[in-house]
Write an enzyme that holds these catalytic residues in place. Structure first.
Site, PDB file in Angstrom:
ATOM      1  N   GLU A   1      18.340 -17.431  -6.708  1.00  0.00           N
ATOM      2  CA  GLU A   1      17.931 -16.086  -7.116  1.00  0.00           C
ATOM      3  C   GLU A   1      17.456 -16.108  -8.577  1.00  0.00           C
ATOM      4  OE1 GLU A   1      17.113 -13.440  -5.807  1.00  0.00           O
ATOM      5  OE2 GLU A   1      17.342 -11.916  -7.356  1.00  0.00           O
TER       6      GLU A   1
ATOM      7  N   ARG B   1       5.590  -0.126  -5.952  1.00  0.00           N
ATOM      8  CA  ARG B   1       5.510  -0.943  -4.736  1.00  0.00           C
ATOM      9  C   ARG B   1       4.473  -2.060  -4.866  1.00  0.00           C
ATOM     10  NH1 ARG B   1       7.106   2.253   0.050  1.00  0.00           N
ATOM     11  NH2 ARG B   1       5.462   1.235   1.198  1.00  0.00           N
TER      12      ARG B   1
ATOM     13  N   LYS C   1      13.742 -14.991  -9.776  1.00  0.00           N
ATOM     14  CA  LYS C   1      13.501 -13.974 -10.806  1.00  0.00           C
ATOM     15  C   LYS C   1      12.549 -14.521 -11.860  1.00  0.00           C
ATOM     16  CE  LYS C   1      14.549 -10.924  -9.455  1.00  0.00           C
ATOM     17  NZ  LYS C   1      15.194 -10.769  -8.203  1.00  0.00           N
TER      18      LYS C   1
ATOM     19  N   LYS D   1       6.813  -4.296  -3.927  1.00  0.00           N
ATOM     20  CA  LYS D   1       8.232  -3.967  -3.817  1.00  0.00           C
ATOM     21  C   LYS D   1       8.681  -3.935  -2.362  1.00  0.00           C
ATOM     22  CE  LYS D   1      12.149  -2.539  -5.483  1.00  0.00           C
ATOM     23  NZ  LYS D   1      12.927  -3.630  -6.113  1.00  0.00           N
TER      24      LYS D   1
ATOM     25  N   ASN E   1      -2.144   1.902   5.810  1.00  0.00           N
ATOM     26  CA  ASN E   1      -1.256   0.808   5.402  1.00  0.00           C
ATOM     27  C   ASN E   1      -1.109  -0.127   6.590  1.00  0.00           C
ATOM     28  OD1 ASN E   1      -0.813   2.088   3.027  1.00  0.00           O
ATOM     29  ND2 ASN E   1       1.337   2.597   3.418  1.00  0.00           N
ATOM     30  N   GLY E   2      -0.953  -1.419   6.312  1.00  0.00           N
ATOM     31  CA  GLY E   2      -0.730  -2.354   7.411  1.00  0.00           C
ATOM     32  C   GLY E   2      -1.984  -3.142   7.734  1.00  0.00           C
TER      33      GLY E   2
ATOM     34  N   GLU F   1       9.012 -14.845 -10.426  1.00  0.00           N
ATOM     35  CA  GLU F   1       8.414 -13.536 -10.129  1.00  0.00           C
ATOM     36  C   GLU F   1       7.861 -12.862 -11.382  1.00  0.00           C
ATOM     37  OE1 GLU F   1      10.624 -11.211  -6.489  1.00  0.00           O
ATOM     38  OE2 GLU F   1      11.833 -11.557  -8.272  1.00  0.00           O
TER      39      GLU F   1
ATOM     40  N   HIS G   1      18.715 -36.839  -5.254  1.00  0.00           N
ATOM     41  CA  HIS G   1      17.849 -37.110  -4.108  1.00  0.00           C
ATOM     42  C   HIS G   1      16.404 -36.675  -4.363  1.00  0.00           C
ATOM     43  CE1 HIS G   1      21.295 -38.361  -1.841  1.00  0.00           C
ATOM     44  NE2 HIS G   1      21.908 -37.219  -2.107  1.00  0.00           N
TER      45      HIS G   1
ATOM     46  N   CYS H   1       0.817  -1.211   0.000  1.00  0.00           N
ATOM     47  CA  CYS H   1       0.000   0.000   0.000  1.00  0.00           C
ATOM     48  C   CYS H   1       0.854   1.266   0.000  1.00  0.00           C
ATOM     49  CB  CYS H   1      -0.880   0.041   1.235  1.00  0.00           C
ATOM     50  SG  CYS H   1      -1.826  -1.430   1.509  1.00  0.00           S
TER      51      CYS H   1
ATOM     52  N   TRP I   1      -3.073  -2.711  -1.522  1.00  0.00           N
ATOM     53  CA  TRP I   1      -2.621  -4.077  -1.839  1.00  0.00           C
ATOM     54  C   TRP I   1      -3.401  -4.962  -0.890  1.00  0.00           C
ATOM     55  CZ3 TRP I   1       0.701  -7.960   0.438  1.00  0.00           C
ATOM     56  CH2 TRP I   1       1.238  -8.851  -0.483  1.00  0.00           C
TER      57      TRP I   1
HETATM   58  C1  G6P Z   1       9.567  -8.106  -1.599  1.00  0.00           C
HETATM   59  C2  G6P Z   1      10.216  -7.672  -2.888  1.00  0.00           C
HETATM   60  C3  G6P Z   1      11.507  -8.454  -3.112  1.00  0.00           C
HETATM   61  C4  G6P Z   1      12.410  -8.290  -1.894  1.00  0.00           C
HETATM   62  C5  G6P Z   1      11.706  -8.686  -0.603  1.00  0.00           C
HETATM   63  C6  G6P Z   1      12.512  -8.288   0.612  1.00  0.00           C
HETATM   64  O1  G6P Z   1       9.112  -9.414  -1.721  1.00  0.00           O
HETATM   65  O2  G6P Z   1       9.357  -7.890  -3.995  1.00  0.00           O
HETATM   66  O3  G6P Z   1      12.164  -7.960  -4.267  1.00  0.00           O
HETATM   67  O4  G6P Z   1      13.539  -9.085  -2.080  1.00  0.00           O
HETATM   68  O5  G6P Z   1      10.462  -8.001  -0.495  1.00  0.00           O
HETATM   69  O6  G6P Z   1      12.575  -6.906   0.631  1.00  0.00           O
HETATM   70  P1  G6P Z   1      13.733  -6.043   1.275  1.00  0.00           P
HETATM   71  O7  G6P Z   1      13.326  -4.621   1.018  1.00  0.00           O
HETATM   72  O8  G6P Z   1      13.754  -6.369   2.732  1.00  0.00           O
HETATM   73  O9  G6P Z   1      15.004  -6.396   0.589  1.00  0.00           O
END
Ligand code: G6P
Length: 610
Positions: free
Chosen positions: A483, A27, A487, A605, A100-101, A490, A506, A2, A75
């Site tokens: 990672e 975000r 990606k 984000k 927010n929250g 995501e 395994h 949010c 959100w």
């Molecule tokens: C969200 C974002 C990710 C990020 C994660 C942790 O899921 O989409 O890209 O890695 O939060 O966020 P931070 O700000 O703590 O790195």
């Protein structure tokens, strides 16, 4: 996650608020709304499901005029994404609230308010705040007092902004677990959940602290701590470039940010590696005293940041001579853990506001860790303010939800942390110099890797009809494989898993067939022969492989294996170097799939709720 923007001004503010929301789009959100107090003291509201642009278009047709207003991107947490659930929420036509929250005791409050005759029009937890403020205002002298009484009844994490159409001279904001920043203008003031939103109108900001409630008028900002005492939250000029929000010549922010990595890393190294040596102040004045004493490092992070922490564990134990554990923040915060003697807690976060990471840091403080260090990309963020030491990555603003340059600059910060700790635990001068040298060469090496983009783009076509993918790596490349898989899922929505290549037999070998592309990261290191055996295991089961391999590792393309040659690099920086081809691969696959690269569905984000 949010976003909140608010303003008290003489001029009409709807456009400023909507521009602020657009600047927070990165975000992640599902709906947007704005409420303005009209000059006739009537509350006007517009809400739309979908993009902020839909809201902007609605306001073009039916403008909302007035100088006091609040706006929000939602959100969904409580209640599905819909116009009815979008903020601002209103009580009795005069109180408007954005939030927010999560309000954890909303059900109990809802029942209490319903018993008092309040009628709820949404499924959100937020609506209880609107009705509660309205109810409290019946006995309180001011909106500020009503909000102060209201927040005492709320449980959970929130940042909230309230206004009353009977008084357009002020808005009241409250922070408890969800960030809020006040932007100071001339004869006008603003609030937002992220200073990015306010860069077009001001550079002067003050951050609210936990428990603060503030009354914001055109000329004054009065802040009160949780105990009701007036407090000063110092306002400072920030040097964030307004232009950092532009995509420039790139089609997506993610691509721009991928290409910015050599520069972001140069900026992160600048002033920290001086004359081929780590500067003594790179981690702050007291850092050396702490690094000398510690015997253990506990890393805490979420998402992509967790993966950078996993690489750091390999580095710290292999090079710096201290033991290291890493844990996902949401797990760490809810289990009983043992604190080793002289342990340093390290949080890693691009935003500095991730709710779970912040909660884990606060818990660690209570548990008695020797000290805390955060590796973070946002100055003034909660993690930076609440940690003993902070290392700022200089990635610049990252807009794409899928983290790229924030991740690689975190790795650079963590490698420097390895140096800073290692020099007190037996690392030789020569070892320190070699790592510093490799780091200095890194930006140019990344430029060479980015030149592989065209061949990676071609490769991406093979993934157009795939539903699954497997990523393999060994040693410090295992987190890089993780990672890479993150990606791909995501942004292209292809199901992807990563395995330590030695674990193949395994379980995951059972999945191998021509429909399961296997992506392998293969730098030239002392595990390369082991990795080649794993590659043969896949080949023998009819798997199709895509191998990102060091030119010296001697992999050749054939009918089952496509090899992309990655320029040779020093072993120590290989995790950073091999990240880039995987970022490019997921980007180009997402382009073929036609997904929303910068704002993938359901993701945010900055995750400021649990
Ligand atoms: C969200 C974002 C990710 C990020 C994660 C942790 O899921 O989409 O890209 O890695 O939060 O966020 P931070 O700000 O703590 O790195």
């Amino acid at each position: 996650m949010c976003g909140i923007v608010g303003a008290v001004a003489q001029r009409d503010v709807a456009e400023i608020l909507v521009e602020g929301l657009k600047r927070l789009e990165y975000r992640g959100y599902d709906s947007a709304g704005v409420a303005i107090i009209g000059n006739d003291q009537k509350l006007q509201r517009a809400r739309r499901l979908g993009k902020v642009q839909e809201l902007a278009d609605a306001l073009k047709t039916d403008p909302l005029l007035g100088g006091t207003g609040i706006a929000h991107t939602r959100w969904a947490t409580h209640g599905a994404p819909s116009e009815i659930n979008a903020h601002p929420h209103v009580s009795s036509d005069n109180i408007a609230v954005v939030h927010n929250g999560i309000i954890e005791n909303h059900q109990m409050l809802r029942e209490k308010l319903q018993a008092l005759g309040y009628i709820f029009t949404s499924e959100t937890d937020t609506e209880v705040i609107a009705h509660l403020v309205h109810h409290e205002l019946k006995t309180a002298d001011t909106l500020l007092a009503a909000v102060q009484t209201t927040v005492k009844q709320l449980e959970g994490a929130y940042g909230t902004v309230v206004m009353d159409s009977n008084d357009n001279s002020r808005i009241v904001v409250a922070r408890s677990g969800s960030p809020l920043v006040i932007g100071y203008g001339l004869g006008e003031n603003f609030i937002a959940s992220d200073m990015m939103a306010l860069l077009p109108v001001t550079r002067k900001f003050a951050f609210l602290e936990e428990g603060d409630v503030a009354e914001v008028t055109r000329y004054e900002v009065n802040v009160f701590a949780a105990n009701g005492e007036a407090v000063i939250r110092e306002a400072k000029e920030h040097d964030v470039s307004q232009e950092s929000g532009d995509k420039g010549e790139y089609r997506h922010y993610m691509l721009k940010e991928t290409y910015e990595q050599p520069t972001a890393i140069r900026n992160t190294l600048e002033g920290r590696l001086v004359g081929g040596k780590l500067d003594n102040n790179a981690f702050g004045e007291n850092a050396d005293d702490i690094f000398k004493e510690i015997e253990h490092v506990q890393i805490i992070a979420c998402g992509t940041s967790y993966h950078s922490g996993m690489v750091a564990r390999y580095w710290l134990e292999a090079i710096a001579g201290v033991s290291c554990n890493i844990e996902i923040a949401s797990e760490f915060r809810y289990r009983k853990s043992h604190v080793p003697k002289n342990a340093l807690i390290v949080t890693i976060s691009q935003s500095g506001e991730t709710a779970d990471t912040l909660a884990a840091l606060r818990l660690a403080k209570d548990l008695g860790y020797r000290a805390s260090l955060t590796i973070c990309n946002v100055k003034g963020s909660s993690l930076v303010r609440e940690s003993d030491l902070a290392f700022m990555t200089k990635a610049g603003v990252e807009i794409g939800v899928a983290s790229t340059k924030a991740f690689t600059t975190q790795l650079v910060g963590l490698l420097m942390m390895t140096l800073a700790i290692g020099k007190h635990h037996g690392m030789t001068e020569k070892e320190q110099q070699d790592i510093a040298q490799s780091l200095m060469m890194l930006p140019n090496k990344l430029d060479e890797v980015l030149a592989l983009a065209d061949s990676i783009e071609e490769l991406a076509e093979d993934f157009a009809d795939k539903h699954h993918a497997l990523f393999l790596g060994r040693g410090d490349q295992y987190p890089i494989a993780m990672e890479g898989a993150l990606k791909l899922k995501e942004i292209s929505y292809i199901h992807a898993e990563a395995y330590a290549a030695g674990e193949l037999k395994h379980g995951p070998l059972a999945l191998i067939d021509a429909e399961m592309p296997v992506i392998v990261v293969a730098p030239q290191n002392d595990l390369i022969e082991k990795l080649k055996s794993n590659v043969e295991e896949v080949r023998a089961r009819g798997g199709l492989m895509y191998v990102f391999a060091d030119t010296d590792a001697k992999f050749d393309s054939d009918e089952t294996m496509t090899v992309i040659n990655v320029p040779h690099c020093d072993d120590i920086i290989a995790p950073i170097v091999y990240t880039l081809p995987l970022q490019l691969l997921s980007y180009y696959v997402a382009i073929i799939k036609g997904t929303d690269v910068d704002q993938p569905r359901n993701l945010a984000k900055s995750v400021t709720v649990e």
